[in-house]
Scaffold this motif. Structure first.
Motif, PDB file in Angstrom:
ATOM      1  N   TYR A  50     -70.383  29.133 -44.511  1.00  7.20           N
ATOM      2  CA  TYR A  50     -71.281  29.764 -43.544  1.00  7.20           C
ATOM      3  C   TYR A  50     -70.464  30.430 -42.447  1.00  7.20           C
ATOM      4  O   TYR A  50     -69.351  29.994 -42.124  1.00  7.20           O
ATOM      5  CB  TYR A  50     -72.215  28.721 -42.927  1.00  7.20           C
ATOM      6  CG  TYR A  50     -73.016  27.958 -43.945  1.00  7.20           C
ATOM      7  CD1 TYR A  50     -74.146  28.525 -44.524  1.00  7.20           C
ATOM      8  CD2 TYR A  50     -72.637  26.680 -44.345  1.00  7.20           C
ATOM      9  CE1 TYR A  50     -74.883  27.841 -45.469  1.00  7.20           C
ATOM     10  CE2 TYR A  50     -73.368  25.982 -45.294  1.00  7.20           C
ATOM     11  CZ  TYR A  50     -74.487  26.564 -45.856  1.00  7.20           C
ATOM     12  OH  TYR A  50     -75.204  25.884 -46.801  1.00  7.20           O
ATOM     13  N   THR A  51     -71.020  31.467 -41.852  1.00 10.65           N
ATOM     14  CA  THR A  51     -70.323  32.134 -40.751  1.00 10.65           C
ATOM     15  C   THR A  51     -70.396  31.321 -39.467  1.00 10.65           C
ATOM     16  O   THR A  51     -69.480  31.370 -38.643  1.00 10.65           O
ATOM     17  CB  THR A  51     -70.927  33.526 -40.506  1.00 10.65           C
ATOM     18  OG1 THR A  51     -72.338  33.378 -40.253  1.00 10.65           O
ATOM     19  CG2 THR A  51     -70.745  34.417 -41.725  1.00 10.65           C
ATOM     20  N   ASP A  52     -71.487  30.566 -39.288  1.00  8.86           N
ATOM     21  CA  ASP A  52     -71.638  29.759 -38.086  1.00  8.86           C
ATOM     22  C   ASP A  52     -72.757  28.736 -38.299  1.00  8.86           C
ATOM     23  O   ASP A  52     -73.412  28.709 -39.352  1.00  8.86           O
ATOM     24  CB  ASP A  52     -71.930  30.628 -36.858  1.00  8.86           C
ATOM     25  CG  ASP A  52     -73.111  31.583 -37.061  1.00  8.86           C
ATOM     26  OD1 ASP A  52     -74.044  31.237 -37.842  1.00  8.86           O
ATOM     27  OD2 ASP A  52     -73.131  32.660 -36.455  1.00  8.86           O
ATOM     28  N   ARG A  53     -72.996  27.901 -37.308  1.00  8.76           N
ATOM     29  CA  ARG A  53     -74.017  26.854 -37.401  1.00  8.76           C
ATOM     30  C   ARG A  53     -75.418  27.450 -37.538  1.00  8.76           C
ATOM     31  O   ARG A  53     -76.277  26.887 -38.225  1.00  8.76           O
ATOM     32  CB  ARG A  53     -73.948  25.948 -36.176  1.00  8.76           C
ATOM     33  CG  ARG A  53     -72.697  25.079 -36.127  1.00  8.76           C
ATOM     34  CD  ARG A  53     -72.617  24.244 -34.851  1.00  8.76           C
ATOM     35  NE  ARG A  53     -73.710  23.291 -34.742  1.00  8.76           N
ATOM     36  CZ  ARG A  53     -73.740  22.118 -35.376  1.00  8.76           C
ATOM     37  NH1 ARG A  53     -72.765  21.763 -36.196  1.00  8.76           N
ATOM     38  NH2 ARG A  53     -74.756  21.286 -35.202  1.00  8.76           N
ATOM     39  N   ALA A  56     -76.003  28.350 -41.157  1.00  5.68           N
ATOM     40  CA  ALA A  56     -76.176  27.132 -41.952  1.00  5.68           C
ATOM     41  C   ALA A  56     -77.592  26.578 -41.772  1.00  5.68           C
ATOM     42  O   ALA A  56     -78.234  26.150 -42.733  1.00  5.68           O
ATOM     43  CB  ALA A  56     -75.140  26.094 -41.554  1.00  5.68           C
ATOM     44  N   HIS A  57     -78.081  26.601 -40.543  1.00  4.25           N
ATOM     45  CA  HIS A  57     -79.420  26.092 -40.258  1.00  4.25           C
ATOM     46  C   HIS A  57     -80.487  27.001 -40.883  1.00  4.25           C
ATOM     47  O   HIS A  57     -81.470  26.517 -41.461  1.00  4.25           O
ATOM     48  CB  HIS A  57     -79.632  25.996 -38.751  1.00  4.25           C
ATOM     49  CG  HIS A  57     -80.866  25.250 -38.347  1.00  4.25           C
ATOM     50  ND1 HIS A  57     -80.946  23.874 -38.374  1.00  4.25           N
ATOM     51  CD2 HIS A  57     -82.077  25.691 -37.907  1.00  4.25           C
ATOM     52  CE1 HIS A  57     -82.146  23.494 -37.975  1.00  4.25           C
ATOM     53  NE2 HIS A  57     -82.855  24.576 -37.684  1.00  4.25           N
ATOM     54  N   ALA A  58     -80.281  28.303 -40.808  1.00  4.21           N
ATOM     55  CA  ALA A  58     -81.274  29.246 -41.324  1.00  4.21           C
ATOM     56  C   ALA A  58     -81.410  29.153 -42.837  1.00  4.21           C
ATOM     57  O   ALA A  58     -82.507  29.318 -43.381  1.00  4.21           O
ATOM     58  CB  ALA A  58     -80.892  30.668 -40.920  1.00  4.21           C
ATOM     59  N   ARG A  94     -80.922  20.128 -35.583  1.00  2.16           N
ATOM     60  CA  ARG A  94     -79.846  19.568 -36.382  1.00  2.16           C
ATOM     61  C   ARG A  94     -79.908  20.089 -37.820  1.00  2.16           C
ATOM     62  O   ARG A  94     -80.977  20.413 -38.325  1.00  2.16           O
ATOM     63  CB  ARG A  94     -79.910  18.039 -36.409  1.00  2.16           C
ATOM     64  CG  ARG A  94     -79.590  17.370 -35.080  1.00  2.16           C
ATOM     65  CD  ARG A  94     -79.645  15.859 -35.212  1.00  2.16           C
ATOM     66  NE  ARG A  94     -80.947  15.403 -35.709  1.00  2.16           N
ATOM     67  CZ  ARG A  94     -81.138  14.797 -36.876  1.00  2.16           C
ATOM     68  NH1 ARG A  94     -80.121  14.551 -37.682  1.00  2.16           N
ATOM     69  NH2 ARG A  94     -82.358  14.412 -37.231  1.00  2.16           N
ATOM     70  N   THR A  95     -78.749  20.130 -38.463  1.00  3.55           N
ATOM     71  CA  THR A  95     -78.673  20.467 -39.878  1.00  3.55           C
ATOM     72  C   THR A  95     -77.895  19.361 -40.582  1.00  3.55           C
ATOM     73  O   THR A  95     -76.735  19.112 -40.252  1.00  3.55           O
ATOM     74  CB  THR A  95     -77.968  21.815 -40.104  1.00  3.55           C
ATOM     75  OG1 THR A  95     -78.565  22.818 -39.284  1.00  3.55           O
ATOM     76  CG2 THR A  95     -78.044  22.235 -41.562  1.00  3.55           C
ATOM     77  N   ASP A 123     -68.153  21.774 -38.501  1.00  2.00           N
ATOM     78  CA  ASP A 123     -68.526  22.930 -37.691  1.00  2.00           C
ATOM     79  C   ASP A 123     -69.970  23.353 -37.917  1.00  2.00           C
ATOM     80  O   ASP A 123     -70.598  23.932 -37.030  1.00  2.00           O
ATOM     81  CB  ASP A 123     -67.611  24.118 -38.009  1.00  2.00           C
ATOM     82  CG  ASP A 123     -66.174  23.871 -37.576  1.00  2.00           C
ATOM     83  OD1 ASP A 123     -65.972  23.132 -36.594  1.00  2.00           O
ATOM     84  OD2 ASP A 123     -65.264  24.417 -38.222  1.00  2.00           O
ATOM     85  N   HIS A 124     -70.494  23.078 -39.117  1.00  2.00           N
ATOM     86  CA  HIS A 124     -71.796  23.630 -39.492  1.00  2.00           C
ATOM     87  C   HIS A 124     -72.913  22.601 -39.585  1.00  2.00           C
ATOM     88  O   HIS A 124     -74.083  22.966 -39.494  1.00  2.00           O
ATOM     89  CB  HIS A 124     -71.674  24.345 -40.843  1.00  2.00           C
ATOM     90  CG  HIS A 124     -70.653  25.433 -40.851  1.00  2.00           C
ATOM     91  ND1 HIS A 124     -69.762  25.635 -41.878  1.00  2.00           N
ATOM     92  CD2 HIS A 124     -70.366  26.378 -39.914  1.00  2.00           C
ATOM     93  CE1 HIS A 124     -68.986  26.661 -41.584  1.00  2.00           C
ATOM     94  NE2 HIS A 124     -69.329  27.132 -40.408  1.00  2.00           N
ATOM     95  N   LEU A 125     -72.558  21.329 -39.764  1.00  2.00           N
ATOM     96  CA  LEU A 125     -73.560  20.295 -40.002  1.00  2.00           C
ATOM     97  C   LEU A 125     -73.477  19.197 -38.948  1.00  2.00           C
ATOM     98  O   LEU A 125     -72.510  19.110 -38.189  1.00  2.00           O
ATOM     99  CB  LEU A 125     -73.370  19.685 -41.395  1.00  2.00           C
ATOM    100  CG  LEU A 125     -73.381  20.660 -42.580  1.00  2.00           C
ATOM    101  CD1 LEU A 125     -73.155  19.899 -43.883  1.00  2.00           C
ATOM    102  CD2 LEU A 125     -74.665  21.458 -42.625  1.00  2.00           C
TER     103      LEU A 125
END
Length: 302
Positions: A50-53, A56-58, A94-95, A123-125
Motif C-alpha cells: 500500500y502507498t499509505d495507511r 490500506a484502510h480504503a 483502525r485497519t 506502517d499500514h495496519l
C-alpha cells in the motif's frame, strides 16, 4: 472423530475481484475433495502493498461487503468451515490483519486481529488489542493466528492454554524456514494440530520486483510466497504438504481429540511443566499500538 481438512495456497494480486474468485474456486475444489474445514492464506483480499495507511484502510474489507458476504455464502453452499485472513476496516479508523471463521451455515463464528505485525505491516495496519478466541465447534476446538504469530511461540501457546486442538495459520510469507521449521515446531511444542496455508507468486507488485531484487541483493523468486502449505500432526509429523510454487489444495484427515494428550514421549506433560512465574509479562493481554507506526523521517549514515 476424524475430519478432513484442507490448506489452500494461491497467488493474490491487487485485483480484489480476481482474488475473491480464486478463493471461491479453490474452496469449491477443497469441498469436492471432502474437506470439512478449509484454511486460506493471509491477506486474501489484496496484495500486502500500500502507498499509505489511508489506502490500506480504503481497500480493506468491511462487515457485510461483497467479499466477506461471498465467503460466507460459499461456506453455506458447500457446508464447510472456512478460515480466512484479510485486511479489515473498523469504524474507528483502525485497519486489522483480521482472521474470520465462517461456519457451514455461513454464520460468522469468530474473528480476531493479528497481534504481531511484521515489517511494513506496522506502517499500514493496527495490532490486536485482545487475544483471539478458541472456538468450540462440532469438529473440534479451533484457534486462529497468522504468519509472524507462528514464528514466535507465544500466540500459539496462548491458544493451546485456552483449549485449542486445531491451530489455523494463514501466511503471506516468502521465508522457506516457515515450512521446514516454524510450522511443524508450533505443532510439536503445543501437541496440537496445525493447518497452515501460505501464498505463492509475487508478494510485491510485479513492476517493483526488479528494483526490490536489486536493492536487496536477492533473486526475484525469493520475493515470492514460499508455498509448502501443510497439515501437521501434534507430534510434528507433516501429513501433507503443497509444492514450493503453484496453486494447491492440500488435504489430510485428522483426529482433533488427539491434541488433548499433552504428554511428551518421556511421559512429561508440556503444560504441567510450565513455569509462568519466570516469564509472566509474556502472558499479559495485548495492548494495541502504544506509539505512532513510524517516524516522519530518519537520519542515517553509512
Amino acid at each position: 472423530m476424524t475430519i478432513r481438512v484442507a490448506a489452500v495456497q494461491f497467488e493474490a494480486g491487487q485485483d480484489i475481484g480476481a482474488n475473491l474468485a480464486t478463493c471461491l474456486r479453490l474452496v469449491t475444489d477443497a469441498a469436492r475433495q471432502g474437506a470439512q474445514l478449509v484454511v486460506l492464506p493471509e491477506f486474501c483480499n489484496h496484495l500486502a502493498w500500500y502507498t499509505d495507511r489511508a489506502q490500506a484502510h480504503a481497500l480493506a474489507t468491511r462487515p457485510g461487503d461483497d467479499f466477506l458476504t461471498a465467503i460466507s455464502a460459499s461456506a453455506a453452499e458447500h457446508r464447510v468451515y472456512i478460515k480466512i485472513n484479510v485486511t479489515h476496516a473498523y469504524p474507528d479508523g483502525r485497519t486489522g490483519g483480521t482472521n474470520f471463521l465462517f461456519g457451514p451455515d455461513g454464520t460468522l463464528l469468530g474473528s480476531c486481529d493479528k497481534q504481531v505485525l511484521m515489517g511494513a505491516e506496522n506502517d499500514h495496519l493496527d495490532p490486536a488489542t485482545e487475544v483471539g478466541p478458541v472456538l468450540d465447534t462440532p469438529i473440534g476446538r479451533l484457534g486462529m493466528y497468522a504468519c509472524m504469530e507462528g514464528v514466535i511461540p507465544e500466540t500459539t501457546r496462548g491458544l493451546t492454554l485456552r483449549g485449542a486442538q486445531v491451530l489455523l495459520n494463514s501466511l503471506n510469507s516468502f521465508a522457506t524456514d516457515e515450512a521446514a521449521l516454524h510450522i511443524p515446531v508450533r505443532a510439536a511444542e503445543n501437541r496440537a494440530w496445525v493447518i497452515a496455508a501460505n501464498k505463492v507468486g509475487p508478494l510485491l507488485p510485479a513492476e517493483h520486483l526488479p528494483a526490490m531484487s536489486r536493492g536487496l541483493g536477492v533473486p526475484e523468486q525469493w520475493l515470492h510466497g514460499a508455498g509448502e502449505s501443510q497439515i501437521v500432526a501434534p507430534d510434528g509429523t507433516v501429513l501433507a504438504k503443497g509444492p514450493r510454487t503453484g496453486e494447491a489444495v492440500v488435504i489430510a484427515d485428522i483426529a482433533p481429540e488427539r491434541a488433548d494428550d499433552k504428554h511428551r514421549p518421556d511421559g512429561s506433560d508440556i503444560l504441567a511443566a510450565r513455569r509462568p512465574e519466570l516469564y509472566g509479562p509474556l502472558g499479559d493481554a495485548p495492548t494495541g499500538r502504544r506509539r505512532p507506526p513510524s517516524a516522519p523521517s530518519l537520519p542515517v549514515a553509512v
